[in-house]
Design an enzyme around this catalytic site. Structure first.
Site, PDB file in Angstrom:
ATOM      1  CB  THR A   1      -0.902  -0.014   1.258  1.00  0.00           C
ATOM      2  OG1 THR A   1      -1.537   1.254   1.385  1.00  0.00           O
ATOM      3  CG2 THR A   1      -0.112  -0.273   2.533  1.00  0.00           C
ATOM      4  CG  ASP A   2      -1.189   4.975  -1.000  1.00  0.00           C
ATOM      5  OD1 ASP A   2      -1.735   4.381  -0.036  1.00  0.00           O
ATOM      6  OD2 ASP A   2      -1.794   5.800  -1.713  1.00  0.00           O
ATOM      7  CD  GLU A   3      -3.476   3.596   4.482  1.00  0.00           C
ATOM      8  OE1 GLU A   3      -3.259   3.487   5.701  1.00  0.00           O
ATOM      9  OE2 GLU A   3      -4.616   3.604   4.001  1.00  0.00           O
TER      10      GLU A   3
ATOM     11  CE1 TYR B   1      -3.456  -2.605   5.781  1.00  0.00           C
ATOM     12  CE2 TYR B   1      -3.317  -0.263   5.252  1.00  0.00           C
ATOM     13  CZ  TYR B   1      -3.365  -1.583   4.844  1.00  0.00           C
ATOM     14  OH  TYR B   1      -3.309  -1.887   3.506  1.00  0.00           O
TER      15      TYR B   1
ATOM     16  CE  LYS C   1       0.002  -4.543   3.082  1.00  0.00           C
ATOM     17  NZ  LYS C   1      -0.339  -5.891   2.526  1.00  0.00           N
TER      18      LYS C   1
HETATM   19  P1  NAD Z   1      -9.677  -7.354   2.286  1.00  0.00           P
HETATM   20  O1  NAD Z   1      -9.687  -7.039   3.743  1.00  0.00           O
HETATM   21  O2  NAD Z   1     -10.895  -7.065   1.476  1.00  0.00           O
HETATM   22  O3  NAD Z   1      -9.320  -8.898   2.066  1.00  0.00           O
HETATM   23  C1  NAD Z   1      -8.315  -9.541   2.780  1.00  0.00           C
HETATM   24  C2  NAD Z   1      -8.471 -11.043   2.529  1.00  0.00           C
HETATM   25  O4  NAD Z   1      -7.420 -11.720   3.246  1.00  0.00           O
HETATM   26  C3  NAD Z   1      -9.792 -11.619   3.033  1.00  0.00           C
HETATM   27  O5  NAD Z   1     -10.344 -12.477   2.071  1.00  0.00           O
HETATM   28  C4  NAD Z   1      -9.399 -12.382   4.289  1.00  0.00           C
HETATM   29  O6  NAD Z   1     -10.252 -13.491   4.565  1.00  0.00           O
HETATM   30  C5  NAD Z   1      -7.989 -12.822   3.934  1.00  0.00           C
HETATM   31  N1  NAD Z   1      -7.161 -13.075   5.129  1.00  0.00           N
HETATM   32  C6  NAD Z   1      -7.016 -12.282   6.228  1.00  0.00           C
HETATM   33  N2  NAD Z   1      -6.206 -12.858   7.119  1.00  0.00           N
HETATM   34  C7  NAD Z   1      -5.794 -14.030   6.567  1.00  0.00           C
HETATM   35  C8  NAD Z   1      -4.921 -15.064   7.003  1.00  0.00           C
HETATM   36  N3  NAD Z   1      -4.309 -15.028   8.205  1.00  0.00           N
HETATM   37  N4  NAD Z   1      -4.717 -16.124   6.176  1.00  0.00           N
HETATM   38  C9  NAD Z   1      -5.340 -16.178   4.980  1.00  0.00           C
HETATM   39  N5  NAD Z   1      -6.184 -15.244   4.528  1.00  0.00           N
HETATM   40  C10 NAD Z   1      -6.403 -14.181   5.313  1.00  0.00           C
HETATM   41  O7  NAD Z   1      -8.414  -6.595   1.696  1.00  0.00           O
HETATM   42  P2  NAD Z   1      -8.223  -5.875   0.276  1.00  0.00           P
HETATM   43  O8  NAD Z   1      -8.746  -4.488   0.359  1.00  0.00           O
HETATM   44  O9  NAD Z   1      -8.697  -6.781  -0.777  1.00  0.00           O
HETATM   45  O10 NAD Z   1      -6.627  -5.762   0.244  1.00  0.00           O
HETATM   46  C11 NAD Z   1      -5.843  -6.834  -0.278  1.00  0.00           C
HETATM   47  C12 NAD Z   1      -4.370  -6.463  -0.158  1.00  0.00           C
HETATM   48  O11 NAD Z   1      -4.119  -5.274  -0.891  1.00  0.00           O
HETATM   49  C13 NAD Z   1      -3.918  -6.188   1.268  1.00  0.00           C
HETATM   50  O12 NAD Z   1      -2.625  -6.723   1.427  1.00  0.00           O
HETATM   51  C14 NAD Z   1      -3.906  -4.668   1.380  1.00  0.00           C
HETATM   52  O13 NAD Z   1      -2.950  -4.244   2.298  1.00  0.00           O
HETATM   53  C15 NAD Z   1      -3.515  -4.300  -0.034  1.00  0.00           C
HETATM   54  N6  NAD Z   1      -3.993  -2.984  -0.507  1.00  0.00           N
HETATM   55  C16 NAD Z   1      -5.312  -2.640  -0.407  1.00  0.00           C
HETATM   56  C17 NAD Z   1      -5.758  -1.426  -0.918  1.00  0.00           C
HETATM   57  C18 NAD Z   1      -7.203  -1.010  -0.857  1.00  0.00           C
HETATM   58  O14 NAD Z   1      -7.529   0.126  -1.221  1.00  0.00           O
HETATM   59  N7  NAD Z   1      -8.128  -1.867  -0.430  1.00  0.00           N
HETATM   60  C19 NAD Z   1      -4.839  -0.545  -1.516  1.00  0.00           C
HETATM   61  C20 NAD Z   1      -3.485  -0.929  -1.583  1.00  0.00           C
HETATM   62  C21 NAD Z   1      -3.080  -2.156  -1.094  1.00  0.00           C
HETATM   63  O1  DAU Z   2      -4.168   3.972   0.471  1.00  0.00           O
HETATM   64  C1  DAU Z   2      -4.382   2.576   0.368  1.00  0.00           C
HETATM   65  C2  DAU Z   2      -5.223   2.122   1.530  1.00  0.00           C
HETATM   66  O2  DAU Z   2      -6.543   2.593   1.281  1.00  0.00           O
HETATM   67  C3  DAU Z   2      -5.210   0.615   1.735  1.00  0.00           C
HETATM   68  O3  DAU Z   2      -3.917   0.200   2.070  1.00  0.00           O
HETATM   69  C4  DAU Z   2      -6.189   0.205   2.842  1.00  0.00           C
HETATM   70  O4  DAU Z   2      -6.247  -1.198   2.942  1.00  0.00           O
HETATM   71  C5  DAU Z   2      -7.561   0.745   2.479  1.00  0.00           C
HETATM   72  O5  DAU Z   2      -8.477   0.444   3.507  1.00  0.00           O
HETATM   73  C6  DAU Z   2      -7.497   2.255   2.254  1.00  0.00           C
HETATM   74  O6  DAU Z   2      -7.212   2.954   3.486  1.00  0.00           O
HETATM   75  P1  DAU Z   2      -7.961   4.338   3.862  1.00  0.00           P
HETATM   76  O7  DAU Z   2      -7.885   4.525   5.314  1.00  0.00           O
HETATM   77  O8  DAU Z   2      -7.489   5.440   2.979  1.00  0.00           O
HETATM   78  O9  DAU Z   2      -9.443   3.937   3.363  1.00  0.00           O
HETATM   79  P2  DAU Z   2     -10.883   4.153   4.008  1.00  0.00           P
HETATM   80  O10 DAU Z   2     -11.885   3.770   2.964  1.00  0.00           O
HETATM   81  O11 DAU Z   2     -11.014   3.537   5.348  1.00  0.00           O
HETATM   82  O12 DAU Z   2     -10.941   5.733   4.186  1.00  0.00           O
HETATM   83  C7  DAU Z   2     -10.757   6.605   3.068  1.00  0.00           C
HETATM   84  C8  DAU Z   2     -10.828   8.021   3.604  1.00  0.00           C
HETATM   85  O13 DAU Z   2     -12.175   8.273   4.024  1.00  0.00           O
HETATM   86  C9  DAU Z   2      -9.949   8.261   4.802  1.00  0.00           C
HETATM   87  O14 DAU Z   2      -9.430   9.586   4.735  1.00  0.00           O
HETATM   88  C10 DAU Z   2     -10.903   8.137   5.984  1.00  0.00           C
HETATM   89  C11 DAU Z   2     -12.224   8.626   5.405  1.00  0.00           C
HETATM   90  N1  DAU Z   2     -13.448   8.019   5.992  1.00  0.00           N
HETATM   91  C12 DAU Z   2     -13.532   6.669   6.051  1.00  0.00           C
HETATM   92  C13 DAU Z   2     -14.642   6.062   6.594  1.00  0.00           C
HETATM   93  C14 DAU Z   2     -14.730   4.548   6.698  1.00  0.00           C
HETATM   94  C15 DAU Z   2     -14.478   8.835   6.420  1.00  0.00           C
HETATM   95  O15 DAU Z   2     -14.412  10.075   6.322  1.00  0.00           O
HETATM   96  N2  DAU Z   2     -15.594   8.238   6.964  1.00  0.00           N
HETATM   97  C16 DAU Z   2     -15.713   6.878   7.089  1.00  0.00           C
HETATM   98  O16 DAU Z   2     -16.744   6.399   7.624  1.00  0.00           O
END
Ligand code: NAD
Ligand code: DAU
Length: 357
Positions: A136-138, A162, A166
């Protein structure tokens, strides 16, 4: 040929598996999909693959070394694509323990299993093997308003449990390459959105709350900025890096779509006003400002020029096209939404937002 995907029942992982079989270049390859089916994992995302012999689903944990060893020995994958993680920042603030277990210990366990498997392969398979870490970019922390976007050489400054977990996993992956020569690839991606996004995250939460006539909770002033990428573009970036990325390199992946949260929520409201007008009035009437997230990162922005320059990847969707597709998907998949709003989902909403939304 076979690949092992971890976390392939989650939001991005399930989109990746579905896109893998939809892409002519990869459609013939088997996917072994290892997922623990936590609250975020959902077998329903993969319902269209039922009976498809190319998809082997394994319900299990990436911390289970014996299971990993037996899957690697049995299926001899040419690559591992590692999505499995705890992924929600707010949950990491309420309870960081699971994040350390899965994101740090789980990645360590997977790296060790991969190393054992890879080092015993014959030369040609050994040369071809890849470990692709999805990050992730975080991990780069927060940017000032006018600061340049994150490049791959930006310092690591994670601010939440989180992002710290990562960042730790990225460092492990780097070290396993540097010390043992494991052929790794890492992608650091910005915020994804699209189908099958669990409605604890901003975009799907706003859509499902609006449709239910519930408050739309914006943290603080809502001027925090994220860079949004449609999920199928993230999947195509991973396929590109897996196919042609330079071993040991990291690639930043982003949508060139920096937007403040307030604008995102207003855009969703406007689309819903158009596609599913509410007789009670415009959806913006539901917007409410709530207490800010502790340690809330103000701005993320990805400089995605390296992946474009080296590998020719650019996102296909604009934010306008991607968000319209996403809102339509939620309107057309009310059953999926109802299915994920189980008891544990309601418990989370109550714990995090109190009784209001
Ligand atoms: P998600 O939370 O939707 O899915 C995570 C999956 O991992 C689930 O299916 C869960 O059951 C599985 N999991 C959790 N713990 C596990 C374990 N111990 N063993 C096996 N499986 C397990 O997450 P996502 O949003 O699909 O993100 C996927 C990946 O991409 C993550 O590594 C996250 O850090 C990264 N990522 C997410 C975003 C985003 O915007 N969602 C952006 C950048 C990177
Ligand atoms: O940047 C990549 C990341 O993006 C991933 O690594 C994470 O897995 C993914 O969850 C996401 O993280 P964020 O914290 O940016 O996403 P989230 O959707 O939780 O929140 C997006 C923005 O919106 C953040 O600034 C918080 C805000 N927010 C979120 C929620 C859930 C609100 O204002 N209200 C809300 O109820």
């Amino acid at each position: 040929m076979t690949i092992l995907v971890t976390g392939g029942a989650g939001f991005i992982g399930s989109n990746f598996v579905l896109d893998w079989f939809a892409d002519a270049a990869t459609a013939g390859e088997t996917v072994v999909n290892l997922d623990a089916l936590t609250y975020a994992g959902n077998a329903a995302n993969l319902a269209s693959l039922e009976g498809d012999a190319r998809h082997v689903f394994v319900h299990g944990d990436i911390c289970d070394r014996a299971l990993l060893d037996s899957l690697l020995a049995q299926h001899r994958p040419r690559a591992i694509v590692h999505f499995a993680a705890e992924s929600h920042v707010d949950r990491s603030i309420h309870g960081p323990g699971e994040f350390m277990r899965t994101n740090v210990t789980g990645t360590f366990t997977l790296l060790e299993a991969a190393r054992g498997h890879w080092s015993a392969l014959p030369d040609d398979e050994r040369a071809r093997f890849r470990f692709h870490h999805v990050s992730t970019d975080e991990v780069y922390g927060s940017l000032a308003p006018a600061a340049p976007a994150f490049t791959e050489t930006h310092a690591y400054e994670p601010n939440s449990p989180y992002s710290a977990s990562k960042a730790a996993s990225d460092h492990l992956v780097r070290a396993w390459h540097h010390t043992y020569g494991l052929p790794v690839l890492t992608t650091n991606c910005s915020n994804n959105y699209g189908p099958y996004h669990f409605p604890e995250k901003l975009i799907p939460l706003m859509i499902v709350n609006a449709l239910a006539g519930k408050p739309l909770p914006i943290y603080g002033d809502g001027l925090q900025v994220r860079d949004w990428l449609y999920v199928s573009d993230h999947c195509s970036a991973i396929r590109t890096v897996l196919a042609r990325g330079r071993v040991g390199e990291t690639y930043n992946v982003g949508g060139w779509n920096e937007k403040p949260n307030r604008e995102i929520v207003h855009t969703i409201c406007a689309l819903l006003d158009e596609l599913r007008p509410d007789p009670a009035g415009p959806y913006t009437r539901l917007i409410t400002h709530v207490t800010d997230r502790p340690g809330h990162d103000r701005r993320y922005a990805i400089d995605a020029r390296k992946i474009e320059r080296e590998l020719g990847w650019r996102p296909a969707e604009t934010f306008d096209s991607g968000i319209r597709k996403t809102v339509r998907w939620y309107l057309e998949h009310a059953d999926w939404v109802a299915g994920v709003q189980s008891g544990s989902y309601r418990d989370w909403i109550r714990t995090h937002y109190g009784n209001a939304p």
